[in-house]
Design an enzyme around this catalytic site. Sequence first.
Site, PDB file in Angstrom:
ATOM      1  CE  LYS A 101      -3.875   2.067   2.670  1.00  0.00           C
ATOM      2  NZ  LYS A 101      -4.692   1.754   3.747  1.00  0.00           N
TER       3      LYS A 101
ATOM      4  CB  SER B  49      -8.222   3.847   2.921  1.00  0.00           C
ATOM      5  OG  SER B  49      -7.309   3.209   3.919  1.00  0.00           O
TER       6      SER B  49
ATOM      7  CB  SER C 296      -8.637   0.655   5.604  1.00  0.00           C
ATOM      8  OG  SER C 296      -9.345   1.836   5.317  1.00  0.00           O
TER       9      SER C 296
HETATM   10  N1  GLN Z   1     -13.435   4.692   6.519  1.00  0.00           N
HETATM   11  C1  GLN Z   1     -12.497   4.858   7.576  1.00  0.00           C
HETATM   12  C2  GLN Z   1     -12.071   6.110   7.585  1.00  0.00           C
HETATM   13  O1  GLN Z   1     -12.219   6.827   6.677  1.00  0.00           O
HETATM   14  C3  GLN Z   1     -11.412   3.842   7.966  1.00  0.00           C
HETATM   15  C4  GLN Z   1     -10.390   4.117   6.955  1.00  0.00           C
HETATM   16  C5  GLN Z   1      -8.903   3.374   7.574  1.00  0.00           C
HETATM   17  O2  GLN Z   1      -9.207   2.371   7.958  1.00  0.00           O
HETATM   18  N2  GLN Z   1      -8.062   3.754   7.241  1.00  0.00           N
HETATM   19  O3  GLN Z   1     -11.519   6.749   8.774  1.00  0.00           O
END
Ligand code: GLN
Length: 483
Positions: free
Chosen positions: A76, A151, A175
Amino acid sequence: MHQMTLAEIARGLADKKFSSEELTKVLLARITQLDPQLNSFISLTEDLAIEQAKAADARRANGESGALLGAPIAHKDLFCTQGIRTSCGSKMLDNFKAPYDATVVAKLAAAGAVTLGKTNMDEFAMGSANESSWYGAVKNPWNLEHVPGGSSGGSAAAVAARLLPAATATDTGGSIRQPAAFTNLTGLKPTYGRVSRWGMIAYASSLDQGGPLARTAEDCAILLQGMAGFDPNDSTSIDEPVPDYSAGLGDSLQGLRIGVPKEYFSAGLDPRIAELIQNSIRQLQKLGAVIKEISLPNMQHAIPAYYVIAPAEASSNLSRFDGVRFGHRCENPENLIDLYKRSRGEGFGAEVQRRIMVGAYALSAGYYDAYYLKAQKIRRLVKNDFMAAFNEVDIILGPTTPNPAWKLGAKNSDPVAAYLEDVYTITANLAGLPGLSMPAGFVDGLPVGVQLLAPYFQEGRLLNVAHQYQLNTDWHTRTPTGF
Ligand code: GLN
């Protein structure tokens, strides 16, 4: 060749059926051919990959072995990679080449993993759809009109489309698990502190945790083994021995106590997903598990608490991107304040700016007690709920998401609608617990995930339960058409 899992690749390499260099070339060609449909990569690292593959082949020829020796993966794009762009999905860092490798990157490279590239992601890991990336949205290989989740949507789409067997990801509020659910993968968020955050660009430091995304629990065990462990460079990394995750996959589920929280089956859950979760419960019962209804009474407060704490930490973490030291700098600033304002205004996208503002507001004098402190108290209550539940059960099971992957653009005008989709995943981050999502079936041709949560450092238990389930089901073997 591209259909092989990490475990199959390890066997093939050990049996000299193919070399890592051959496999790497096949996968790089496949990425070049198919990724334009998905947009799952921000950078390809072809030269590095070939070099690492050759080195792994040489190490094997010298008698070395290891499940990751010669295994192709991707990172990532928030894991720092020395000399390689590390963008975090943001215009802010489009020109940033990290001066060092993240611990996770260094550990996996030392184990012999081959880095094919850096995967697309929501900007600064903020999102659940991978639509906030400055490099454009990622498409779900199961239906190109739908989001892959976020994400870590690039890692998920790439692995689901068989562009590579596994990838690293991070989970601040879901995410790893949510994109796993949306793309028919297995993804594990480890216990907070299990995997080093050093060199992992911070979103919300008390919630962020790196982990594996792969097609099977067996492969998650292999990748986690290479990622986990104490790191003196990360003060929140925990000095606990790392068990042999692959060796722990053979335990029977006889007598395993599974807790199913009654709050999980509320009005917000798609009834077709509820049905699939019930099927997975029945499957695990057949394997000897015992089901018990439990309660997590403070779950309803978790989303508001998370969406105060995560932006608060983000507003602090992202203050380092000021146009002076890292990343994007505006043209011809009039003075220092103008430099800050325009560099940040131009470098950050709308969702990131929204969260910085929410976070700075929640931390400001007069509001700190009302919002941030309150949210921290809720965080403790959420943790206490889990501690009470784990006195009675060994794991907790439920849906990973209330709905399957939505259409691209469907939630763009209403950020809160997207935040609500995190309802089942964020509690594990607030409490620091490990969680796993695994394939449980399909709704309208889109994958559905079942989530398992375990007590601290019981990643091995999650992987074993998922592996036993996968030995008896075939959801995880389904391939998206066209890939
Ligand atoms: N959807 C959540 C956020 O936008 C989790 C994102 C993540 O785990 N990086 O904060």
